[in-house]
Motif scaffolding. Structure first.
Motif, PDB file in Angstrom:
ATOM      1  N   UNK A  19       0.831  -1.206   0.000  1.00  0.00           N
ATOM      2  CA  UNK A  19       0.000   0.000   0.000  1.00  0.00           C
ATOM      3  C   UNK A  19       0.865   1.255   0.000  1.00  0.00           C
ATOM      4  N   UNK A  20       1.943   1.237   0.777  1.00  0.00           N
ATOM      5  CA  UNK A  20       2.764   2.438   0.950  1.00  0.00           C
ATOM      6  C   UNK A  20       3.748   2.666  -0.197  1.00  0.00           C
ATOM      7  N   UNK A  21       4.188   1.618  -0.874  1.00  0.00           N
ATOM      8  CA  UNK A  21       5.233   1.778  -1.892  1.00  0.00           C
ATOM      9  C   UNK A  21       4.873   2.775  -3.006  1.00  0.00           C
ATOM     10  N   UNK A  22       3.649   2.832  -3.530  1.00  0.00           N
ATOM     11  CA  UNK A  22       3.365   3.866  -4.535  1.00  0.00           C
ATOM     12  C   UNK A  22       3.483   5.281  -3.972  1.00  0.00           C
ATOM     13  N   UNK A  23       3.177   5.439  -2.697  1.00  0.00           N
ATOM     14  CA  UNK A  23       3.306   6.757  -2.080  1.00  0.00           C
ATOM     15  C   UNK A  23       4.774   7.166  -1.963  1.00  0.00           C
ATOM     16  N   UNK A  24       5.632   6.195  -1.715  1.00  0.00           N
ATOM     17  CA  UNK A  24       7.061   6.499  -1.629  1.00  0.00           C
ATOM     18  C   UNK A  24       7.636   6.865  -2.993  1.00  0.00           C
ATOM     19  N   UNK A  25       7.092   6.289  -4.050  1.00  0.00           N
ATOM     20  CA  UNK A  25       7.533   6.652  -5.398  1.00  0.00           C
ATOM     21  C   UNK A  25       7.191   8.112  -5.671  1.00  0.00           C
ATOM     22  N   UNK A  26       6.014   8.537  -5.270  1.00  0.00           N
ATOM     23  CA  UNK A  26       5.627   9.941  -5.435  1.00  0.00           C
ATOM     24  C   UNK A  26       6.472  10.850  -4.552  1.00  0.00           C
ATOM     25  N   UNK A  27       6.800  10.377  -3.358  1.00  0.00           N
ATOM     26  CA  UNK A  27       7.635  11.159  -2.445  1.00  0.00           C
ATOM     27  C   UNK A  27       9.049  11.313  -2.995  1.00  0.00           C
ATOM     28  N   UNK A  28       9.500  10.345  -3.781  1.00  0.00           N
ATOM     29  CA  UNK A  28      10.839  10.380  -4.373  1.00  0.00           C
ATOM     30  C   UNK A  28      10.991  11.552  -5.331  1.00  0.00           C
ATOM     31  N   UNK A  29       9.911  11.973  -5.949  1.00  0.00           N
ATOM     32  CA  UNK A  29       9.964  13.096  -6.894  1.00  0.00           C
ATOM     33  C   UNK A  29      10.233  14.405  -6.164  1.00  0.00           C
ATOM     34  N   UNK A  30       9.734  14.534  -4.951  1.00  0.00           N
ATOM     35  CA  UNK A  30       9.919  15.784  -4.213  1.00  0.00           C
ATOM     36  C   UNK A  30      11.203  15.786  -3.378  1.00  0.00           C
ATOM     37  N   UNK A  31      11.430  14.692  -2.646  1.00  0.00           N
ATOM     38  CA  UNK A  31      12.623  14.585  -1.798  1.00  0.00           C
ATOM     39  C   UNK A  31      13.278  13.242  -2.082  1.00  0.00           C
ATOM     40  N   UNK A  32      14.306  13.211  -2.921  1.00  0.00           N
ATOM     41  CA  UNK A  32      14.865  11.946  -3.405  1.00  0.00           C
ATOM     42  C   UNK A  32      15.477  11.035  -2.328  1.00  0.00           C
ATOM     43  N   UNK A  33      16.012  11.568  -1.269  1.00  0.00           N
ATOM     44  CA  UNK A  33      16.678  10.728  -0.273  1.00  0.00           C
ATOM     45  C   UNK A  33      15.728  10.168   0.788  1.00  0.00           C
ATOM     46  N   UNK A  34      14.543  10.713   0.905  1.00  0.00           N
ATOM     47  CA  UNK A  34      13.621  10.288   1.950  1.00  0.00           C
ATOM     48  C   UNK A  34      13.151   8.839   1.800  1.00  0.00           C
ATOM     49  N   UNK A  35      12.787   8.372   0.608  1.00  0.00           N
ATOM     50  CA  UNK A  35      12.401   6.954   0.493  1.00  0.00           C
ATOM     51  C   UNK A  35      13.546   5.995   0.840  1.00  0.00           C
ATOM     52  N   UNK A  36      14.762   6.361   0.460  1.00  0.00           N
ATOM     53  CA  UNK A  36      15.924   5.528   0.787  1.00  0.00           C
ATOM     54  C   UNK A  36      16.097   5.460   2.307  1.00  0.00           C
ATOM     55  N   UNK A  37      15.921   6.590   2.963  1.00  0.00           N
ATOM     56  CA  UNK A  37      16.020   6.640   4.415  1.00  0.00           C
ATOM     57  C   UNK A  37      14.917   5.798   5.068  1.00  0.00           C
ATOM     58  N   UNK A  38      13.716   5.883   4.568  1.00  0.00           N
ATOM     59  CA  UNK A  38      12.601   5.107   5.120  1.00  0.00           C
ATOM     60  C   UNK A  38      12.856   3.613   4.956  1.00  0.00           C
ATOM     61  N   UNK A  39      13.274   3.192   3.771  1.00  0.00           N
ATOM     62  CA  UNK A  39      13.562   1.775   3.546  1.00  0.00           C
ATOM     63  C   UNK A  39      14.716   1.295   4.431  1.00  0.00           C
ATOM     64  N   UNK A  40      15.714   2.141   4.619  1.00  0.00           N
ATOM     65  CA  UNK A  40      16.850   1.772   5.473  1.00  0.00           C
ATOM     66  C   UNK A  40      16.447   1.610   6.926  1.00  0.00           C
ATOM     67  N   UNK A  41      15.628   2.525   7.414  1.00  0.00           N
ATOM     68  CA  UNK A  41      15.163   2.440   8.803  1.00  0.00           C
ATOM     69  C   UNK A  41      14.311   1.192   8.995  1.00  0.00           C
TER      70      UNK A  41
END
Length: 115
Positions: A19-41
């Motif tokens: 459910x959340x992964x498509x939202x992270x793809x959209x978030x990647x367009x605005x702040x590129x490092x945030x999805x990587x940080x979320x996946x790492x955490x």
């Protein structure tokens, strides 16, 4: 019971991730490092969960089949640990008594030689 709960937790987590992964793809367009940080955490949290939540069952000979058997095994294990701890305390007390006795004898010998 624990296996069923773990399986349902994994299934729920997978659905939540889908459910959340498509939202992270959209978030990647605005702040590129945030999805990587979320996946790492999330990966770090799951690694800690694997290490500390469930006990290791590799070398267990008899695993419980029900909650009642698990409670019986846990109380036996706790009782054995308490008995070992009590035995170690007895040995430590004996060692301290012997050490104290030696110190007293040495002090007595010193006082006799000083006189």
């Amino acid at each position: 019971m624990s296996r069923n709960s773990s399986l349902s937790l994994c299934s729920s987590s997978a659905r939540l991730g889908a459910i959340i992964s498509p939202l992270l793809v959209e978030l990647d367009k605005e702040k590129p490092m945030l999805p990587v940080l979320i996946y790492g955490v999330l990966a770090f949290i799951s690694a800690l969960a694997v290490l500390y939540i469930h006990p290791e069952t590799k070398d267990c000979e008899n695993l419980p089949n029900s909650l009642d058997e698990g409670e019986i095994m846990a109380t036996r294990k706790k009782k054995n640990e308490e008995e070992k701890k009590a035995e170690n305390n007895k040995e430590e007390i004996l060692f301290r008594k012997k050490t104290l006795k030696k110190i007293v004898e040495e002090e007595m010998d010193k006082s006799e030689t000083d006189d």
